[in-house]
Design a protein around this motif. Structure first.
Motif, PDB file in Angstrom:
ATOM      1  N   SER A 133     -59.898   3.222  11.827  1.00  0.00           N
ATOM      2  CA  SER A 133     -58.819   2.735  12.334  1.00  0.00           C
ATOM      3  C   SER A 133     -58.501   2.669  13.839  1.00  0.00           C
ATOM      4  N   THR A 134     -59.374   3.222  14.475  1.00  0.00           N
ATOM      5  CA  THR A 134     -59.456   3.227  15.951  1.00  0.00           C
ATOM      6  C   THR A 134     -60.016   2.165  16.510  1.00  0.00           C
ATOM      7  N   GLU A 135     -60.642   1.297  15.854  1.00  0.00           N
ATOM      8  CA  GLU A 135     -61.420   0.096  16.239  1.00  0.00           C
ATOM      9  C   GLU A 135     -60.559  -1.052  16.720  1.00  0.00           C
ATOM     10  N   LYS A 136     -59.484  -1.454  16.420  1.00  0.00           N
ATOM     11  CA  LYS A 136     -58.578  -2.223  16.623  1.00  0.00           C
ATOM     12  C   LYS A 136     -57.993  -2.043  18.026  1.00  0.00           C
ATOM     13  N   SER A 137     -57.687  -0.702  18.244  1.00  0.00           N
ATOM     14  CA  SER A 137     -57.497  -0.428  19.559  1.00  0.00           C
ATOM     15  C   SER A 137     -58.456  -0.255  20.650  1.00  0.00           C
ATOM     16  N   VAL A 163     -58.322  -1.073  28.798  1.00  0.00           N
ATOM     17  CA  VAL A 163     -56.762  -0.746  28.657  1.00  0.00           C
ATOM     18  C   VAL A 163     -56.738   0.407  28.008  1.00  0.00           C
ATOM     19  N   ALA A 164     -57.034   0.367  26.757  1.00  0.00           N
ATOM     20  CA  ALA A 164     -56.820   1.830  25.922  1.00  0.00           C
ATOM     21  C   ALA A 164     -57.654   2.865  26.350  1.00  0.00           C
ATOM     22  N   LEU A 165     -58.865   2.538  26.809  1.00  0.00           N
ATOM     23  CA  LEU A 165     -59.812   3.746  26.982  1.00  0.00           C
ATOM     24  C   LEU A 165     -59.249   4.415  28.295  1.00  0.00           C
ATOM     25  N   LEU A 166     -58.884   3.477  29.382  1.00  0.00           N
ATOM     26  CA  LEU A 166     -58.434   4.383  30.559  1.00  0.00           C
ATOM     27  C   LEU A 166     -57.004   4.940  30.160  1.00  0.00           C
TER      28      LEU A 166
END
Length: 408
Positions: free
Chosen positions: A73-77, A351-354
């Motif tokens: 479920s984390t792949e989309k983000s 963006v999500a990773l930072l």
């Protein structure tokens, strides 16, 4: 491990998570809160568990609706590489939990066997627990629906008996326990336990039959079970000065039955850790079978248990919170608030990773700050807000790395 062939209903989810909550880890964690005092401790436990379990259930809802595992479920983000990173971190967490459970169980079993038969060997007891977990894994997931229900019923009855022993003299709960524990830290220690199951929740809810009923069953099962165990640990640490389950059970003269309690409570919980380690490992590579990976993780957990310093347990809980609180803050924000839908898989989303990296730093900042509501909730709110702002400022399609040679 093959996929579950048996669909799980709301009652199955209640017993599943109630059984997961009836564990040595919960009792030991409740004992850490004892310096706060019983009344404040219970309040912190209930607040922390309500907040943590609510977040945990939101993660499960994604699995129910999308029929995907928690890490997938984390792949989309975060993209494919982000999913693999968190798959690795989750496997490490689960191996850590396996080691913690085997270590604490072997210590309790050893204390019981020394008292009953003068048998003293932690390694033998660790191996015994490990073998039982492997046998459960080998048997398959049908045990979740059938055996787990029976185990939970037996454990609940025994824990009610233990609770009566601890709380039969209310005046003793006014004792003072040495040590330092703030209200905010107690809330965090309570919230991080259900949060530690967040990267696993969807692994099971994806097999559910009703989103609403499965969410209610999961919430009530874990909230009631874990809060109850924490309060038993809190009371035991105050009344008898020790939250070790073996010592508690010997104190109520359960004898050989005490061995069964420790074994059942450990195996039902550690099975879930090992099973989800297999599921998460497949998010990294699909070259192995879930069952083989789960058994391997149990063996590795056994090896680590022989050397795991139990005094670092509180730091282990904080490490889990620091990783998964900001991670799932972003996942939940994307799914429930921004409702982002990507048409194709991406490699990584900077963006999500930072935002996640910032969240990890914020978490430890709040732990040091000793905020009254702990660290998980304020960090998740901050990360979610920051993430929404970043998405408004940047067009995510321009900041997504789709392959190693170009930026979309």
């Amino acid at each position: 491990m093959e996929k579950m062939e048996v669909k799980l209903g709301s009652l199955s989810f209640f017993t599943l998570w109630f059984g997961a909550a009836i564990s040595i880890a919960e009792i030991f964690s409740g004992g850490l809160i004892a310096p706060l005092g019983f009344k404040k401790g219970v309040l912190a436990i209930l607040i922390g568990h309500f907040l943590g379990t609510f977040i945990f259930v939101l993660g499960g809802i994604i699995g129910s609706k999308e029929k995907v595992s928690a890490i997938n479920s984390t792949e989309k983000s975060f993209g494919i590489y982000g999913k693999k990173l968190f798959g690795i971190l989750n496997v490490l967490q689960l191996v850590g939990w396996t080691a913690v459970m085997i270590k604490s169980a072997s210590s309790s079993l050893n204390a019981i066997s020394v008292e009953l038969w003068q048998f003293n060997n932690n390694i033998i007891w660790s191996a015994f627990i490990g073998v039982l977990v492997i046998l459960w894994i080998w048997h398959g997931n049908k045990g979740i629906k059938y055996v787990n229900g029976v185990a939970v019923t037996l454990l609940l009855g025994l824990m009610l008996f233990v609770a009566y022993f601890i709380f039969k003299n209310p005046a003793e709960l006014n004792k003072t326990v040495e040590g330092a524990m703030s209200f905010g830290a107690a809330i965090e220690i309570s919230a991080v336990m259900p949060l530690s199951w967040l990267p696993l929740a969807a692994d099971y809810t994806r097999q559910g039959t009703s989103v609403k009923k499965d969410a209610i069953g999961s919430f009530l099962g874990y909230f009631l079970g874990s809060s109850f165990m924490y309060i038993i640990g809190l009371g035991a640490a105050i009344v008898i000065g020790n939250s070790d389950i073996g010592t508690i059970l010997l104190g109520v003269n359960l004898g050989v039955i005490a061995l069964g309690v420790v074994v059942l409570s450990t195996v039902t919980t550690t099975f879930l850790d090992a099973y989800s380690a297999g599921v998460s490992f497949l998010s990294i590579t699909n070259k192995f079978k879930e069952k083989s990976v789960a058994i391997s993780m149990t063996i590795i957990g056994f090896g680590l248990a022989l050397f795991f310093p139990i005094e670092t347990y509180e730091s282990f809980l904080y490490a889990i919170g620091s990783v998964f609180a900001p991670l799932f803050s972003i996942v939940l924000t994307d799914y429930f608030i921004l409702k982002r839908k990507l048409e194709k898989s991406i490699k990584v989303d900077p963006v999500a990773l930072l935002n996640w990296i910032v969240g990890v730093g914020c978490y430890y900042g709040f732990v040091k700050l000793d905020f009254v509501l702990g660290a998980t909730v304020p960090v998740m709110i901050i990360v979610s807000t920051l993430y929404i702002v970043c998405r408004k400022i940047f067009n995510s399609r321009k900041f997504i790395i789709e392959d190693s040679n170009r930026i979309a």
